[in-house]
Structures are given as structure tokens and as C-alpha cells.
Design a protein around this motif. Structure first.
Motif, short mmCIF file in Angstrom:
data_model
loop_
_atom_site.label_atom_id
_atom_site.label_comp_id
_atom_site.label_asym_id
_atom_site.label_seq_id
_atom_site.Cartn_x
_atom_site.Cartn_y
_atom_site.Cartn_z
N ILE A 93 0.83 -1.21 0.00
CA ILE A 93 0.00 0.00 0.00
C ILE A 93 0.86 1.26 0.00
O ILE A 93 0.57 2.23 -0.70
N GLN A 94 1.95 1.24 0.75
CA GLN A 94 2.86 2.40 0.75
C GLN A 94 3.50 2.57 -0.63
O GLN A 94 3.64 3.69 -1.12
N SER A 95 3.85 1.46 -1.24
CA SER A 95 4.45 1.50 -2.58
C SER A 95 3.46 2.03 -3.60
O SER A 95 3.84 2.74 -4.55
N THR A 96 2.20 1.67 -3.43
CA THR A 96 1.16 2.17 -4.34
C THR A 96 1.09 3.68 -4.31
O THR A 96 1.05 4.34 -5.35
N PHE A 97 1.13 4.25 -3.11
CA PHE A 97 1.03 5.70 -3.00
C PHE A 97 2.34 6.39 -3.38
O PHE A 97 2.33 7.53 -3.82
N ASP A 98 3.46 5.70 -3.26
CA ASP A 98 4.71 6.24 -3.80
C ASP A 98 4.62 6.33 -5.32
O ASP A 98 4.99 7.35 -5.91
N GLY A 99 4.12 5.26 -5.93
CA GLY A 99 3.94 5.27 -7.38
C GLY A 99 2.98 6.35 -7.82
O GLY A 99 3.19 7.03 -8.83
#
Length: 147
Positions: A93-99
Motif C-alpha cells: 500500500i505504501q508503494s502504491t502511493f509512492d507510485g
């Protein structure tokens, strides 16, 4: 180089004025919250609506531009997601928002004003096409991955 600075300099000066007005406490926190709500809920949607409504749909739909912007946005999203997962070791989920932070351009607040200065004839069309891609493809992708 001077041409680029003359175009982007105006935007950065306005950002600096806003920053300094917050530092000088010209606006209270409540006033800033109200101003932010106005911009996000009324001014920006009105700008997008105006950009789309003043032309017939056939005049501004450019499938080449839409495709290129979509491919670029998804590629940058994938890069940001994979970088966050593999290099930073973040959760999905954190990676999704980084992307999302990397791929969702700031079309309305930065891109449009710069285009209005540099290329006013295409600014509204570009904004409308960017918003179509972001709202119909990129943001739903982010929401699906966030689930």
C-alpha cells in the motif's frame, strides 16, 4: 535557458509568495483551509469544465496524446511502485502511493499555468486530456491497488 526561467519563474515566485505569506501568518490556519477547499472543490473543477466545455469533443480528443500520456503515466507509476517495493522495502500500500506520487502529475496547479504562459493555444486542451487520463485510468488504478 532564459526562456525556461522566464516561464517557470513566475510560478515559483507565486509559490514563494504563498510560502512567505504562511510564514508571516498573513492567513490563519482556518483561512488557509477555506482557501484550499475553494481551490480544490470549485476553482480547479471549474477550470477543467471550462477547458472541456468550450470545444466540441472532436476538437480536443487526440488519441495519440491520450495514449502517450497514459503509457507514460502507467510506466512512471510502475517504476515508482517497484522502486518503493524493492529498493525502499515498503509494503504494497505504501508503494502504491509512492507510485501515485510519481505518476499523478500536477496538471492543474503547475502544468496548466506554465502552459498558459508558454503555449496558450494548447493549454486548455492539454489540461482536459491530462485530466481524462488521470481520472479515468491512473486514479482508478491506484484505488484498485490500494484495496
Amino acid at each position: 535557458m532564459l526562456d525556461v526561467l522566464s516561464i517557470t519563474g513566475v510560478v515559483f515566485v507565486l509559490i514563494a509568495i504563498g510560502y512567505l505569506s504562511v510564514l508571516a501568518r498573513i492567513f490563519s490556519a482556518a483561512e488557509l483551509a477555506t482557501l484550499s477547499k475553494y481551490v480544490v472543490n470549485f476553482a480547479l473543477p471549474a477550470l477543467v469544465f471550462h477547458a472541456i466545455s468550450i470545444r466540441k469533443i472532436g476538437e480536443f480528443v487526440d488519441f495519440g496524446y491520450l495514449g502517450a500520456y497514459l503509457i507514460g503515466s502507467v510506466a512512471v507509476f510502475a517504476f515508482g511502485y517497484l522502486r518503493a517495493r524493492r529498493l525502499a522495502g515498503l509494503q504494497p500500500i505504501q508503494s502504491t502511493f509512492d507510485g501515485m506520487g510519481m505518476s499523478c502529475s500536477n496538471s492543474g496547479f503547475v502544468g496548466y499555468p506554465i502552459l498558459m504562459i508558454a503555449m496558450p493555444a494548447v493549454a486548455q486542451t492539454a489540461l482536459a486530456l491530462n485530466v481524462i487520463v488521470e481520472n479515468l485510468f491512473v486514479i482508478p488504478l491506484v484505488l484498485i491497488m490500494a484495496e
